[in-house]
Scaffold this motif. Structure first.
Motif, PDB file in Angstrom:
ATOM      1  N   ARG A 275       5.292   4.051 -11.605  1.00 33.11           N
ATOM      2  CA  ARG A 275       5.909   5.162 -10.870  1.00 33.11           C
ATOM      3  C   ARG A 275       5.020   5.609  -9.722  1.00 33.11           C
ATOM      4  NH1 ARG A 275       9.413   8.204  -8.507  1.00 33.11           N
ATOM      5  NH2 ARG A 275       9.809  10.314  -9.268  1.00 33.11           N
ATOM      6  N   GLY A 276       5.623   5.706  -8.541  1.00 35.90           N
ATOM      7  CA  GLY A 276       4.894   6.193  -7.377  1.00 35.90           C
ATOM      8  C   GLY A 276       4.276   5.115  -6.525  1.00 35.90           C
ATOM      9  N   ALA A 277       4.622   3.829  -6.784  1.00 38.23           N
ATOM     10  CA  ALA A 277       3.930   2.721  -6.132  1.00 38.23           C
ATOM     11  C   ALA A 277       4.365   2.461  -4.699  1.00 38.23           C
ATOM     12  CB  ALA A 277       4.118   1.439  -6.950  1.00 38.23           C
ATOM     13  N   MET A 278       5.440   3.078  -4.254  1.00 35.36           N
ATOM     14  CA  MET A 278       6.017   2.819  -2.929  1.00 35.36           C
ATOM     15  C   MET A 278       6.555   1.389  -2.840  1.00 35.36           C
ATOM     16  SD  MET A 278       6.231   5.570  -1.083  1.00 35.36           S
ATOM     17  CE  MET A 278       6.271   5.154   0.662  1.00 35.36           C
ATOM     18  N   ARG A 279       6.705   0.873  -1.605  1.00 38.17           N
ATOM     19  CA  ARG A 279       7.479  -0.362  -1.409  1.00 38.17           C
ATOM     20  C   ARG A 279       6.644  -1.634  -1.551  1.00 38.17           C
ATOM     21  NH1 ARG A 279       9.359   3.403   2.253  1.00 38.17           N
ATOM     22  NH2 ARG A 279       8.020   2.645   3.941  1.00 38.17           N
ATOM     23  N   TYR A 280       5.386  -1.569  -1.153  1.00 39.04           N
ATOM     24  CA  TYR A 280       4.491  -2.732  -1.211  1.00 39.04           C
ATOM     25  C   TYR A 280       3.074  -2.202  -1.045  1.00 39.04           C
ATOM     26  CZ  TYR A 280       5.196  -2.023   3.811  1.00 39.04           C
ATOM     27  OH  TYR A 280       5.309  -1.456   5.056  1.00 39.04           O
ATOM     28  N   PRO A 281       2.045  -2.990  -1.371  1.00 44.40           N
ATOM     29  CA  PRO A 281       0.673  -2.493  -1.240  1.00 44.40           C
ATOM     30  C   PRO A 281       0.362  -2.061   0.195  1.00 44.40           C
ATOM     31  CG  PRO A 281       0.712  -4.497  -2.543  1.00 44.40           C
ATOM     32  CD  PRO A 281       2.094  -4.336  -1.985  1.00 44.40           C
ATOM     33  N   PHE A 282      -0.305  -0.936   0.293  1.00 45.48           N
ATOM     34  CA  PHE A 282      -0.703  -0.346   1.575  1.00 45.48           C
ATOM     35  C   PHE A 282       0.499   0.003   2.451  1.00 45.48           C
ATOM     36  CE2 PHE A 282      -4.490  -2.935   0.377  1.00 45.48           C
ATOM     37  CZ  PHE A 282      -5.324  -1.860   0.104  1.00 45.48           C
ATOM     38  N   THR A 283       1.568   0.451   1.812  1.00 41.63           N
ATOM     39  CA  THR A 283       2.667   1.052   2.555  1.00 41.63           C
ATOM     40  C   THR A 283       2.176   2.262   3.335  1.00 41.63           C
ATOM     41  OG1 THR A 283       4.253   0.384   0.860  1.00 41.63           O
ATOM     42  CG2 THR A 283       4.944   2.143   2.350  1.00 41.63           C
ATOM     43  N   LEU A 284       1.267   3.007   2.745  1.00 38.33           N
ATOM     44  CA  LEU A 284       0.842   4.283   3.314  1.00 38.33           C
ATOM     45  C   LEU A 284      -0.207   4.077   4.402  1.00 38.33           C
ATOM     46  CD1 LEU A 284       0.533   6.264  -0.028  1.00 38.33           C
ATOM     47  CD2 LEU A 284       2.503   6.129   1.513  1.00 38.33           C
ATOM     48  N   PRO A 285      -0.029   4.705   5.559  1.00 40.13           N
ATOM     49  CA  PRO A 285      -0.987   4.509   6.658  1.00 40.13           C
ATOM     50  C   PRO A 285      -2.380   5.035   6.339  1.00 40.13           C
ATOM     51  CG  PRO A 285       0.558   6.278   7.189  1.00 40.13           C
ATOM     52  CD  PRO A 285       1.077   5.612   5.949  1.00 40.13           C
ATOM     53  N   GLU A 286      -2.468   6.079   5.521  1.00 38.71           N
ATOM     54  CA  GLU A 286      -3.779   6.631   5.179  1.00 38.71           C
ATOM     55  C   GLU A 286      -4.601   5.622   4.379  1.00 38.71           C
ATOM     56  OE1 GLU A 286      -0.743   9.994   5.448  1.00 38.71           O
ATOM     57  OE2 GLU A 286      -0.863   8.060   4.416  1.00 38.71           O
ATOM     58  N   ASN A 287      -3.991   5.038   3.339  1.00 36.87           N
ATOM     59  CA  ASN A 287      -4.702   4.036   2.542  1.00 36.87           C
ATOM     60  C   ASN A 287      -5.014   2.785   3.357  1.00 36.87           C
ATOM     61  OD1 ASN A 287      -4.408   5.804   0.441  1.00 36.87           O
ATOM     62  ND2 ASN A 287      -2.890   4.608  -0.676  1.00 36.87           N
ATOM     63  N   ARG A 288      -4.076   2.424   4.227  1.00 33.66           N
ATOM     64  CA  ARG A 288      -4.297   1.243   5.054  1.00 33.66           C
ATOM     65  C   ARG A 288      -5.496   1.432   5.979  1.00 33.66           C
ATOM     66  NH1 ARG A 288       0.620   0.713   6.187  1.00 33.66           N
ATOM     67  NH2 ARG A 288       0.701   1.542   8.309  1.00 33.66           N
ATOM     68  N   ALA A 289      -5.667   2.647   6.495  1.00 28.25           N
ATOM     69  CA  ALA A 289      -6.810   2.939   7.373  1.00 28.25           C
ATOM     70  C   ALA A 289      -8.119   2.791   6.617  1.00 28.25           C
ATOM     71  CB  ALA A 289      -6.679   4.358   7.948  1.00 28.25           C
ATOM     72  N   VAL A 290      -8.162   3.291   5.370  1.00 29.43           N
ATOM     73  CA  VAL A 290      -9.372   3.152   4.559  1.00 29.43           C
ATOM     74  C   VAL A 290      -9.642   1.682   4.272  1.00 29.43           C
ATOM     75  CG1 VAL A 290     -10.429   3.680   2.340  1.00 29.43           C
ATOM     76  CG2 VAL A 290      -9.128   5.450   3.544  1.00 29.43           C
ATOM     77  N   MET A 291      -8.602   0.954   3.886  1.00 32.47           N
ATOM     78  CA  MET A 291      -8.756  -0.463   3.582  1.00 32.47           C
ATOM     79  C   MET A 291      -9.331  -1.228   4.775  1.00 32.47           C
ATOM     80  SD  MET A 291      -7.045  -3.560   4.394  1.00 32.47           S
ATOM     81  CE  MET A 291      -5.298  -3.197   4.628  1.00 32.47           C
ATOM     82  N   GLU A 292      -8.788  -0.984   5.953  1.00 36.29           N
ATOM     83  CA  GLU A 292      -9.243  -1.711   7.145  1.00 36.29           C
ATOM     84  C   GLU A 292     -10.689  -1.372   7.480  1.00 36.29           C
ATOM     85  OE1 GLU A 292      -6.281  -0.657   9.991  1.00 36.29           O
ATOM     86  OE2 GLU A 292      -4.810  -2.128   9.242  1.00 36.29           O
TER      87      GLU A 292
END
Length: 393
Positions: A275-292
């Protein structure tokens, strides 16, 4: 000068000499009586008895960087869903080399927007490292050889919403993306209603001859349940709000729901499993920014994420299916640090997420370790231990 005053002065001078190795009465007495663990005259005077909006955190981060240009630099590592900067402080002694040439630690807070304390904890680390550097040999050695990347809030949009808009204690936990939570084909048509305009979404009550609750005599804002053979004065009607879309539910289609700590690209599972996983990994721009950012900084060897509450020092794996990812040698290091943390922080427990709490797929700490080999902990802040344990003093 009377005898008592003379004795006090001699004791103060003696302690100052023992602690600081000097008999300069004025300077050493001044140093001796400063608060333990804080600078005597900080360049950046932050009040720690309050919480700050995202802009408030950023303002202090900018002041830290301006006051300590040889130790701190600030940058935006990306944008949030609503277009706010995700600001990060890089802290090291730049005179001894580039930040990327040193082993580094990543620290973040406030991934869950209602868990605001992580923002101030992260900010405090940045403030402490820079303010204490001049007088503390350990920190001088630490910043000479190591780097810290500190991001007090990776969810600035919803942090501000939690502060500035009517919410419960648990909303919004996600970011600010509006979804179709009730599956009726419309998004955000039954948002929260602050009926009394007090800035909070609370529970609605009414007097009832068959009520099960009475008002707490010590705090009339709270209700207390009566015994099974008693009749109370009030009944609960549920959360403050209205059924705006006429589906029989109240406030069910507001901001979210998704969980920013289920969006990471390691052992991610779709929403019907997690529950709460969204559509695919790193859908969220905030998490994607940290990942990058982390991918661009292979010098990061350790990480800390501040949440609340419960007084926990958590490590992965989040799910038992991922157990083999954590090799035995690394677990020995995790355990040594975690158990030392239990000794240092009374009331906190060192736990493994899947075994001691619940299963988490797509969590941040698993991505940091599984994808990058970074030793990562989550601290669940706040614990009542020190309030109620008479031996804790």
């Amino acid at each position: 000068m009377n005898t008592l005053k003379t004795t006090k002065l001699i004791v103060a001078l003696a302690l100052s000499a023992l602690c600081l190795g000097s008999f300069d009465a004025n300077a050493q007495q001044e140093n001796y009586f400063r608060a333990i663990g804080s600078p005597h005259k900080p360049k950046v005077e932050i009040a720690w008895n309050r919480y700050y909006s995202a802009e408030g955190l950023w303002d202090w981060m900018k002041k830290i960087a301006a006051a300590h240009p040889k130790l701190a630099k600030i940058e935006s590592i990306g944008k949030s869903f609503e277009g706010r900067d995700i600001l990060t402080l890089t802290i090291t002694d730049f005179s001894t080399g580039k930040d990327t040439d040193k082993p580094a630690m990543w620290i973040d807070g406030n991934i869950h927007s209602n868990e605001i304390q992580g923002g101030e904890f992260s900010l405090y680390v940045a403030w402490y490292l820079t303010e204490m550097h001049a007088d503390t040999k350990f920190i001088q050695e630490l910043l000479r050889d190591k780097t810290f990347y500190i991001t007090p809030t990776i969810n600035p949009d919803a942090r501000n919403n939690f502060f500035k808009e009517p919410n419960t204690a648990n909303s919004p936990r996600s970011g600010m993306i509006v979804l179709d939570n009730d599956g009726d084909g419309q998004a955000g048509e039954d948002m929260m209603n602050d009926l009394d305009g007090d800035g909070h979404i609370t529970m609605m009550i009414r007097r009832s001859p068959t009520g099960r609750f009475i008002k707490d005599p010590l705090d009339p804002r709270r209700l207390m349940a009566v015994g099974p053979d008693q009749v109370g004065d009030y009944e609960m009607l549920g959360q403050e709000g209205m059924d705006n879309d006429g589906d029989g539910e109240v406030n069910e289609d507001g901001i979210g729901y998704y969980d920013p700590n289920r969006d990471w690209g390691w052992n991610w599972q779709p929403d019907y499993i997690q529950r709460g996983a969204m559509r695919y990994p790193f859908t969220l721009p905030e998490n994607r920014a940290v990942m990058e950012f982390v991918m661009k900084h292979p010098n990061i060897a350790g990480a800390q994420s501040f949440h609340n509450s419960g007084g926990m020092i958590l490590r992965g794996p989040g799910a038992e299916e991922d157990l083999n990812t954590y090799n035995r040698e690394d677990i020995r290091i995790y355990d040594a640090i975690g158990k030392k943390g239990e000794e240092m922080i009374p009331g906190y427990r060192y736990l493994t997420v899947y075994k001691d709490l619940y299963s988490v797929f797509g969590g941040e700490l698993d991505w940091f370790y599984g994808n990058r080999g970074i030793f990562t902990y989550t601290n669940e802040l706040m614990v009542p231990y020190l309030y109620f344990n008479k031996e804790a003093g």
